[in-house]
Scaffold this motif. Structure first.
Motif, mmCIF file in Angstrom:
data_model
loop_
_atom_site.group_PDB
_atom_site.id
_atom_site.type_symbol
_atom_site.label_atom_id
_atom_site.label_comp_id
_atom_site.label_asym_id
_atom_site.label_seq_id
_atom_site.Cartn_x
_atom_site.Cartn_y
_atom_site.Cartn_z
ATOM 1 N N SER A 1 -41.931 -14.048 31.400
ATOM 2 C CA SER A 1 -42.624 -13.435 30.599
ATOM 3 C C SER A 1 -43.730 -12.832 30.894
ATOM 4 N N VAL A 2 -44.438 -13.091 31.185
ATOM 5 C CA VAL A 2 -45.669 -13.083 32.015
ATOM 6 C C VAL A 2 -45.835 -11.768 33.198
ATOM 7 N N LEU A 3 -44.500 -12.112 34.071
ATOM 8 C CA LEU A 3 -44.027 -11.084 35.468
ATOM 9 C C LEU A 3 -43.827 -10.021 34.978
ATOM 10 N N THR A 4 -44.618 -8.824 35.834
ATOM 11 C CA THR A 4 -44.855 -7.565 36.333
ATOM 12 C C THR A 4 -43.245 -6.665 36.538
ATOM 13 N N LYS A 5 -42.269 -6.272 36.399
ATOM 14 C CA LYS A 5 -41.700 -5.461 36.751
ATOM 15 C C LYS A 5 -42.014 -5.654 38.048
ATOM 16 N N GLU A 6 -42.898 -5.328 38.693
ATOM 17 C CA GLU A 6 -43.110 -5.778 40.161
ATOM 18 C C GLU A 6 -42.730 -6.996 41.005
ATOM 19 N N GLN A 7 -43.049 -7.587 40.016
ATOM 20 C CA GLN A 7 -43.569 -9.273 40.169
ATOM 21 C C GLN A 7 -41.761 -9.974 40.138
ATOM 22 N N ARG A 8 -41.342 -9.436 39.200
ATOM 23 C CA ARG A 8 -39.540 -10.517 39.241
ATOM 24 C C ARG A 8 -38.713 -10.672 39.959
ATOM 25 N N PRO A 9 -38.562 -9.216 41.082
ATOM 26 C CA PRO A 9 -37.122 -9.305 41.904
ATOM 27 C C PRO A 9 -37.867 -10.466 42.944
ATOM 28 N N VAL A 10 -38.975 -10.906 43.175
ATOM 29 C CA VAL A 10 -39.404 -12.371 43.905
ATOM 30 C C VAL A 10 -38.543 -13.529 43.143
ATOM 31 N N TRP A 11 -38.558 -13.567 41.971
ATOM 32 C CA TRP A 11 -38.143 -15.164 41.117
ATOM 33 C C TRP A 11 -36.575 -14.408 40.437
ATOM 34 N N GLN A 12 -35.984 -13.986 41.666
ATOM 35 C CA GLN A 12 -34.352 -13.700 41.144
ATOM 36 C C GLN A 12 -33.559 -15.000 41.591
ATOM 37 N N ASN A 13 -33.497 -15.298 42.865
ATOM 38 C CA ASN A 13 -33.031 -15.688 43.079
ATOM 39 C C ASN A 13 -32.899 -17.575 42.206
ATOM 40 N N ILE A 14 -33.767 -17.234 41.250
ATOM 41 C CA ILE A 14 -33.735 -18.943 40.789
ATOM 42 C C ILE A 14 -32.586 -18.824 40.176
ATOM 43 N N LEU A 15 -32.102 -17.458 39.263
ATOM 44 C CA LEU A 15 -31.043 -17.938 38.443
ATOM 45 C C LEU A 15 -29.028 -18.861 39.031
ATOM 46 N N PRO A 16 -29.096 -17.934 40.811
ATOM 47 C CA PRO A 16 -27.880 -19.109 41.177
ATOM 48 C C PRO A 16 -28.547 -20.669 41.188
#
Length: 159
Positions: free
Chosen positions: A51-66
């Motif tokens: 909820s606080v990540l910027t658009k630029e910061q989000r890709p680093v976190w996407q591997n948490i979904l798997p």
């Protein structure tokens, strides 16, 4: 608690993002029977951070979904239905926050297939199947073009 901290102190938290990401990944990856509450708490932190990540910061976190899907699979295998419900609610929270699909798109095929299996599994509790369907519908609303590219996505929603 973490959602309030993230909202109230979002500017201060930004400098700690790498450490928070590392902690979330380490905790969500614990073994199947090990520290289930800690694994779910890590998922909760991920939702709060999204909820606080910027658009630029989000890709680093996407591997948490798997990793989240592995957690849900472990919980299903252990018969932990209330924890499955909570994890699906948290996953739905991520999708609701990620309206542009930055977190979801790279893993959309895997997520859609995994969640569709949950939604269509006749032996699972109806509330779990409904939460899985909510995920698919929210993804379809947020990133319809990406969903149209997936084979059988519409069929999964209608079956």
């Amino acid at each position: 608690i973490t959602s309030h901290l993230c909202k109230d102190y979002s500017d201060e938290i930004i400098e700690f993002l790498p450490a928070i990401l590392e902690a979330v990944i380490q905790n969500i990856q614990l073994s199947a029977t090990e520290a289930i509450p800690l694994r779910i708490a890590a998922l909760d932190v991920f939702v709060s951070m999204a909820s606080v990540l910027t658009k630029e910061q989000r890709p680093v976190w996407q591997n948490i979904l798997p990793l989240t899907m592995r957690l849900i699979g472990d919980l299903l295998n252990l018969g932990k239905e209330s924890e499955v419900r909570l994890s699906l609610q948290l996953l739905n929270g991520i999708v609701e926050i990620d309206v542009k699909g930055i977190l979801v798109k790279p893993h959309l095929a895997f997520l859609a297939q995994s969640i569709a299996m949950i939604a269509s599994h006749p032996e699972l509790d109806e509330s779990i199947r409904t939460l899985a369907l909510e995920f698919l519908l929210t993804v379809a609303a947020n990133v319809p073009a990406a969903c149209r590219k997936l084979p059988n996505f519409a069929h999964v929603l209608l079956s």
